[in-house]
Scaffold this active site. Structure first.
Site, short mmCIF file in Angstrom:
data_model
loop_
_atom_site.label_atom_id
_atom_site.label_comp_id
_atom_site.label_asym_id
_atom_site.label_seq_id
_atom_site.Cartn_x
_atom_site.Cartn_y
_atom_site.Cartn_z
N ASP A 31 -11.47 14.35 -2.21
CA ASP A 31 -11.30 12.89 -2.07
C ASP A 31 -12.39 12.21 -2.89
O ASP A 31 -13.54 12.65 -2.89
CB ASP A 31 -11.43 12.50 -0.59
CG ASP A 31 -10.81 11.15 -0.29
OD1 ASP A 31 -9.89 11.11 0.54
OD2 ASP A 31 -11.26 10.14 -0.87
N LEU A 33 -13.33 9.20 -2.28
CA LEU A 33 -13.90 8.21 -1.35
C LEU A 33 -13.79 6.78 -1.87
O LEU A 33 -14.58 5.92 -1.48
CB LEU A 33 -15.37 8.56 -1.02
CG LEU A 33 -15.57 9.92 -0.33
CD1 LEU A 33 -17.06 10.16 -0.03
CD2 LEU A 33 -14.77 10.01 0.98
N ASP A 51 -12.12 13.45 -8.08
CA ASP A 51 -10.87 12.77 -8.37
C ASP A 51 -9.73 13.75 -8.63
O ASP A 51 -9.94 14.78 -9.29
CB ASP A 51 -11.11 11.92 -9.62
CG ASP A 51 -10.12 10.80 -9.72
OD1 ASP A 51 -10.45 9.69 -9.28
OD2 ASP A 51 -9.00 11.05 -10.22
N ASN A 92 -3.13 5.60 -11.33
CA ASN A 92 -3.58 6.39 -10.17
C ASN A 92 -2.45 7.19 -9.56
O ASN A 92 -2.58 8.39 -9.31
CB ASN A 92 -4.20 5.48 -9.11
CG ASN A 92 -4.85 6.30 -8.00
OD1 ASN A 92 -5.90 6.89 -8.20
ND2 ASN A 92 -4.19 6.40 -6.86
N TYR A 141 4.57 -0.24 -6.48
CA TYR A 141 4.14 0.79 -5.53
C TYR A 141 5.29 1.76 -5.25
O TYR A 141 5.15 2.98 -5.43
CB TYR A 141 3.64 0.15 -4.22
CG TYR A 141 3.51 1.15 -3.11
CD1 TYR A 141 2.61 2.20 -3.20
CD2 TYR A 141 4.32 1.06 -1.97
CE1 TYR A 141 2.52 3.14 -2.18
CE2 TYR A 141 4.22 2.00 -0.96
CZ TYR A 141 3.32 3.04 -1.07
OH TYR A 141 3.24 3.98 -0.07
N LYS A 145 5.94 5.93 -6.50
CA LYS A 145 6.25 7.04 -5.59
C LYS A 145 7.55 7.72 -6.01
O LYS A 145 7.67 8.95 -5.99
CB LYS A 145 6.35 6.54 -4.15
CG LYS A 145 5.01 6.13 -3.57
CD LYS A 145 4.14 7.35 -3.27
CE LYS A 145 2.88 7.00 -2.52
NZ LYS A 145 2.10 8.18 -2.15
N LEU A 190 0.26 -4.38 10.27
CA LEU A 190 0.48 -5.21 11.44
C LEU A 190 -0.31 -4.76 12.67
O LEU A 190 -1.05 -5.57 13.26
CB LEU A 190 1.98 -5.26 11.78
CG LEU A 190 2.32 -6.10 13.01
CD1 LEU A 190 2.02 -7.57 12.74
CD2 LEU A 190 3.78 -5.93 13.41
N ARG A 221 10.60 -2.93 12.12
CA ARG A 221 10.07 -1.77 11.43
C ARG A 221 10.07 -0.57 12.38
O ARG A 221 9.99 -0.72 13.60
CB ARG A 221 8.61 -2.01 10.97
CG ARG A 221 8.47 -3.04 9.87
CD ARG A 221 9.00 -2.54 8.54
NE ARG A 221 8.86 -3.52 7.47
CZ ARG A 221 9.73 -4.49 7.21
NH1 ARG A 221 10.82 -4.62 7.96
NH2 ARG A 221 9.53 -5.32 6.21
N1 UDP Z 1 3.15 -8.44 9.31
C1 UDP Z 1 2.79 -9.66 9.87
N2 UDP Z 1 1.47 -10.00 9.91
C2 UDP Z 1 0.49 -9.18 9.43
C3 UDP Z 1 0.85 -7.93 8.86
C4 UDP Z 1 2.20 -7.60 8.82
O1 UDP Z 1 3.65 -10.42 10.31
O2 UDP Z 1 -0.70 -9.54 9.48
C5 UDP Z 1 4.55 -8.04 9.29
C6 UDP Z 1 5.09 -7.75 7.90
O3 UDP Z 1 5.58 -8.92 7.30
C7 UDP Z 1 6.19 -6.74 8.22
C8 UDP Z 1 5.66 -5.98 9.43
O4 UDP Z 1 4.66 -6.83 10.00
O5 UDP Z 1 7.36 -7.39 8.60
C9 UDP Z 1 5.01 -4.65 9.08
O6 UDP Z 1 4.09 -4.87 8.02
P1 UDP Z 1 3.03 -3.79 7.60
O7 UDP Z 1 2.18 -4.39 6.52
O8 UDP Z 1 2.31 -3.26 8.80
O9 UDP Z 1 3.89 -2.58 7.03
P2 UDP Z 1 5.05 -2.55 5.90
O10 UDP Z 1 6.34 -2.60 6.66
O11 UDP Z 1 4.84 -3.71 4.98
O12 UDP Z 1 4.83 -1.23 5.24
#
Ligand code: UDP
Length: 330
Positions: A31, A33, A51, A92, A141, A145, A190, A221
């Site tokens: 890693d 870091l 790296d 990266n 992103y 992937k 979130l 989600r």
């Molecule tokens: N979200 C939110 N507020 C936050 C972070 C995320 O409302 O501070 C929402 C975001 O719009 C998505 C869901 O929570 O609908 C999950 O977002 P996260 O960034 O955790 O993961 P993602 O699904 O983008 O990989």
């Protein structure tokens, strides 16, 4: 198995390293870091600070540690940043991964486990998502992937690489013993952000979008515990030994939760009111992402052990409460 965990000081990599040990294998961590934490690496695990694009170092590690399998978690993961800085992301996530794979082929290490994402599907219209759904990333992103996934397929055909790709839905939670957890800077996810608001470490949780075509108007989600993700990777170890094996798995629980449900679960668990601010939609957020993980269940005999969102959030809550500033080292 001697397992090189590239990115083993990061969130998912560090949890996976501990699960590798628990399963009786021998992890070695590489890693740089740049975003990982040295403290997150399980004590006693050989650690190389460097790296994945450093071919001389990777060659040395593969030889010295007699590596059988390489797992790769060392990617940049921020969607918005990838839109703003695509060169950084392609360099990266793709160029360095290619260098890693080239060194592996030269050193005759031909088993690989790759950390991919639901972002390869873009905005799918059918739910839940099976592995066969069209791949149509909507940001650099997700595209980086998918590019790596395609490189792996070419190497399987040309050089007999055996690999498993895991497309994660929403990884979350922390180790059940509270030793390691999630610490991103900045934190955009979130669950940690809701918990931080409940703990008074952030003034408010912004809810991005309340007008989605979902039951409560907020995004759905599929949240899966990081240890459950990790266990699926280990279950794939003995499935990738046949040269040319190509496996692709979605990892999720199949039970989506809305943003408001997550906030409600944190409030219930903590007995604290979470200050909420309703904000506009975040660019690029699909209304719903939910995994059909039947393939992982049937092919790997895997299933998530954390089956309720409450049990997942509880582990995260414990970590953030005990580590309000995250790891001591940044
Ligand atoms: N979200 C939110 N507020 C936050 C972070 C995320 O409302 O501070 C929402 C975001 O719009 C998505 C869901 O929570 O609908 C999950 O977002 P996260 O960034 O955790 O993961 P993602 O699904 O983008 O990989």
């Amino acid at each position: 198995m001697n397992v090189l965990v590239v990115g083993g000081a990061g969130y998912i990599g560090s949890h996976c390293t501990r699960q590798i040990i628990a399963a009786g294998h021998h992890p070695v961590v590489l890693d740089n870091l740049s975003s990982g934490h040295r403290e997150a690496v399980a004590i006693g695990t050989p650690f190389y600070h460097g790296d994945l694009g450093d071919q001389a170092l990777v060659r040395q590690v593969l030889r010295r540690e007699k590596i059988d399998i390489v797992m790769h978690f060392a990617a940049f993961i921020e969607v918005a940043e990838s839109v703003a800085m695509p060169i950084r992301y392609y360099k990266n996530n793709v160029v360095k991964t290619l260098a890693l794979l080239e060194t592996m082929m030269e050193e005759d290490v031909r088993k690989f486990i790759f950390s991919s994402t639901a972002a390869v599907y873009g905005m799918p219209e059918t739910m839940p998502i099976t592995e066969g759904v069209k791949k149509a990333p909507i940001n650099p992103y997700g595209q980086t992937k998918l590019d790596c996934e395609n490189i792996l397929s070419a190497l399987a055909v040309a050089h007999g690489l055996g690999f498993a790709v895991f497309r994660y839905f929403n990884a979350c939670g922390a180790a059940t013993d509270g030793a390691i957890g999630e610490d991103h800077a900045p934190e955009t996810h979130l669950i940690p952000n809701v918990i931080r608001s409940a703990l008074g470490l952030a003034p408010v949780i912004k809810v991005f979008g309340t007008d989605y075509p979902t039951p409560d108007g907020t995004c759905l989600r599929d949240y899966i515990h990081v240890d459950d993700l990790s266990r699926a990777h280990i279950a794939a170890f003995d499935r990738i030994g046949t040269p040319g094996t190509q496996l692709h798995f979605n990892l999720g629980t199949g039970h989506p939760h809305s943003v408001m449900e997550i906030i409600g679960a944190v409030e219930k668990l903590s007995s604290k009111k979470v200050p909420v601010e309703f904000a506009p939609r975040r660019a690029g957020d699909p209304p719903e992402l939910c995994a059909d993980a039947t393939c992982a269940r049937t092919a790997l005999g895997w299933k998530p052990l954390f089956t309720s969102i409450e049990s997942i959030i509880e582990t995260a809550w414990r970590w953030h409460s005990a580590h309000p500033s995250g790891y001591a080292t940044r």
